[in-house]
Write an enzyme that holds these catalytic residues in place. Structure first.
Site, short mmCIF file in Angstrom:
data_model
loop_
_atom_site.label_atom_id
_atom_site.label_comp_id
_atom_site.label_asym_id
_atom_site.label_seq_id
_atom_site.Cartn_x
_atom_site.Cartn_y
_atom_site.Cartn_z
N ASN A 98 92.53 67.85 -34.49
CA ASN A 98 92.29 69.51 -33.48
C ASN A 98 92.10 68.67 -32.29
O ASN A 98 92.73 67.95 -32.17
CB ASN A 98 90.43 70.08 -34.11
CG ASN A 98 90.70 71.54 -34.18
OD1 ASN A 98 90.96 71.91 -33.19
ND2 ASN A 98 90.51 72.25 -35.31
N HIS B 171 95.28 66.28 -31.98
CA HIS B 171 96.19 65.82 -33.80
C HIS B 171 96.12 64.11 -32.99
O HIS B 171 97.28 63.74 -33.28
CB HIS B 171 96.99 66.24 -33.71
CG HIS B 171 96.21 68.12 -34.49
ND1 HIS B 171 95.54 68.25 -35.17
CD2 HIS B 171 97.76 69.24 -35.04
CE1 HIS B 171 95.67 69.40 -35.76
NE2 HIS B 171 96.98 69.62 -35.36
N HIS C 124 97.92 67.65 -42.82
CA HIS C 124 98.28 69.31 -42.41
C HIS C 124 99.49 70.10 -43.43
O HIS C 124 100.41 69.77 -42.43
CB HIS C 124 98.68 68.45 -40.98
CG HIS C 124 98.58 70.21 -40.18
ND1 HIS C 124 99.19 70.98 -39.82
CD2 HIS C 124 97.49 69.80 -38.68
CE1 HIS C 124 99.09 71.75 -38.96
NE2 HIS C 124 98.26 71.54 -38.80
N SER C 125 99.79 69.88 -44.64
CA SER C 125 100.22 70.47 -45.01
C SER C 125 100.60 72.00 -44.39
O SER C 125 99.33 72.66 -44.66
CB SER C 125 100.01 70.23 -46.83
OG SER C 125 100.81 69.05 -46.45
N TYR C 126 101.58 72.44 -44.32
CA TYR C 126 101.71 73.99 -44.33
C TYR C 126 102.34 74.48 -45.84
O TYR C 126 103.11 74.39 -46.53
CB TYR C 126 103.25 74.26 -43.97
CG TYR C 126 102.65 74.02 -41.77
CD1 TYR C 126 102.84 72.77 -41.45
CD2 TYR C 126 102.77 74.97 -41.32
CE1 TYR C 126 102.24 72.68 -40.37
CE2 TYR C 126 102.31 74.83 -40.10
CZ TYR C 126 101.82 73.38 -39.36
OH TYR C 126 102.11 72.93 -37.86
N ASP D 178 93.36 81.26 -36.38
CA ASP D 178 93.49 79.14 -36.39
C ASP D 178 91.89 79.00 -35.63
O ASP D 178 91.28 78.84 -34.57
CB ASP D 178 93.51 79.11 -35.05
CG ASP D 178 94.43 78.18 -34.50
OD1 ASP D 178 94.38 76.63 -36.29
OD2 ASP D 178 95.27 77.39 -33.58
N GLN E 270 89.80 74.08 -41.01
CA GLN E 270 90.50 74.70 -40.23
C GLN E 270 91.10 75.71 -40.89
O GLN E 270 92.45 74.92 -41.51
CB GLN E 270 91.01 73.71 -39.21
CG GLN E 270 92.26 74.49 -38.27
CD GLN E 270 91.08 74.65 -36.90
OE1 GLN E 270 90.46 74.82 -36.50
NE2 GLN E 270 91.61 75.61 -36.12
N GLU F 128 93.23 72.74 -43.61
CA GLU F 128 93.33 71.43 -42.97
C GLU F 128 91.17 71.11 -42.96
O GLU F 128 90.63 71.27 -42.27
CB GLU F 128 93.50 71.32 -41.83
CG GLU F 128 94.55 71.81 -41.01
CD GLU F 128 94.97 72.18 -39.86
OE1 GLU F 128 94.25 71.38 -38.87
OE2 GLU F 128 95.60 73.32 -39.83
C1 GLA Z 1 96.17 73.14 -36.03
C2 GLA Z 1 95.77 73.96 -35.01
C3 GLA Z 1 96.76 74.97 -34.36
C4 GLA Z 1 98.02 73.72 -33.81
C5 GLA Z 1 98.62 72.93 -35.09
C6 GLA Z 1 100.08 72.61 -34.78
O1 GLA Z 1 95.91 73.70 -37.29
O2 GLA Z 1 94.63 74.62 -35.05
O3 GLA Z 1 96.27 75.40 -33.05
O4 GLA Z 1 97.84 72.96 -32.96
O5 GLA Z 1 97.12 72.38 -35.64
O6 GLA Z 1 100.52 73.16 -34.53
#
Ligand code: GLA
Length: 348
Positions: free
Chosen positions: A80, A106, A180-182, A245, A282, A309
């Protein structure tokens, strides 16, 4: 349970990256790379028992070597934002790399997501996995202290992917690690609007310009940010500029894991719970995701996935009232975060 290792590909000038595959007895398969300490793939059975990949990522190492938004990686030293890329510590000002306008995001230009970690695999009665270590030198990206970090990914037969973090330093420093997995529980077939999300939090960290915290912690009551009762992510997403976010405040004691969030995808029947020892989580609805092609040739786009996150609050080094991210010599940083899978066919 056992762990298989294969070569993932060459990192120019550095050596080969590896890919580790761990499978449990319920058909879950986790793949982790030592490049960026990354979860590359996570196959989880749907309600009919058919395994499908629930995380975004790239088929080949080259995908990870390009510029990408931390897909599946560990983020550090500081997940962050840190405002103005600076903080004061014991009377000294530390200037960090500015990699997000004038702010720091990050971990900087070459964060923990862009380095090769030292991996060793293990298998025991409780599960199997990979332990990864990285040594960050004093003043790397502007941070003080020689830092030793270890991250252990364990898959078990309770269908949990457990991430254990530890770190030590030789000088006082700030540290805030996350994965930071999606996630898209329906194999990235469409945007996550129909995923039903519960976040066990009644307060969030208010942010202003560039998503930098103002210092205020506010109740979610009566706002589109309230996920205490599960609702589809798409229900109120268009009421929030760009999408979600933000960092939610959790009420754990910092030692035991507490339930932070639960996601259910009604179509596939897959469910995921996030448990953590961290004070915040997050929730990011991949608002900035665009212009990259992921696994299986899928164009990665806005709102295709969600990140949960576990972490400390953004900009804590400049916010005296937030739970501290300071790490001193002689102390050990500890975090445990668990992603636990089930499906709507399982008995409760
Ligand atoms: C995090 C942040 C977002 C963005 C992503 C990466 O989750 O909170 O604002 O920066 O990482 O793109």
């Amino acid at each position: 349970m056992k762990v298989l290792r294969e070569i993932f590909g060459p990192i120019p000038g550095i050596g080969d990256a590896s890919l580790y595959t761990i499978t449990n007895s319920n058909g879950i398969t986790l793949k982790v790379s030592d490049y960026g300490c990354t979860i590359q793939s996570l196959l989880v059975p749907d309600k009919n028992g058919k395994p499908g990949d629930v995380v975004l990522g790239f088929d080949k190492l080259e995908g990870y070597l390009q510029d990408h938004p931390y897909i599946g990686t560990i983020v550090g030293r500081y997940a962050n934002r840190i405002s103005n890329a600076r903080f004061m510590l014991d009377g000294t000002e530390y200037r960090l790399v500015q990699n997000h306008g004038k702010n720091h995001l990050h971990g900087g230009a070459v964060g923990f997501d862009k380095v090769l970690w030292q991996a060793s695999e293990f298998a025991d009665k409780k599960g199997a996995g990979v332990s990864l270590e990285y040594v960050s030198h004093d003043m790397e990206e502007g941070y003080p202290g020689f830092l030793r970090v270890s991250v252990t990914y364990t898959l078990d037969d309770e269908n949990q992917v457990c991430i254990d973090y530890q770190a030590t330093t030789d000088k006082p420093t700030h540290l805030n690690l996350t994965n930071h997995s999606y996630f898209n529980l329906n194999e990235a077939a469409e945007e996550v609007y129909d995923h039903e999300l519960m976040i066990a939090s009644s307060r969030y960290v208010v942010t202003g310009r560039d998503l930098i915290p103002t210092g205020e912690i506010r109740s979610v009551e009566g706002s589109p940010l309230d996920f205490r009762i599960p609702k589809p992510i798409g229900k109120d997403i268009h009421e929030v500029e760009g999408g979600f976010d933000l960092c939610y405040v959790l009420e754990g004691d910092g030692k035991t894991t507490v339930l932070a969030a639960r996601v259910v995808d009604p179509e596939s029947g897959r469910c995921m719970e996030t448990l953590t020892t961290e004070p915040g989580i997050q929730f990011y609805s991949s608002n900035f995701l665009a212009g990259i092609t992921g696994k299986g040739g899928i164009p990665y786009r806005k709102h295709l996935a969600l990140c949960l996150e576990a972490q400390h609050f953004p900009d804590t080094p400049n916010q005296p009232d937030f739970p501290s991210t300071l790490l001193h010599p002689g102390e050990t940083y500890n975090q445990r975060t668990i992603y636990k899978f089930s499906n709507t066919q399982d008995s409760p």
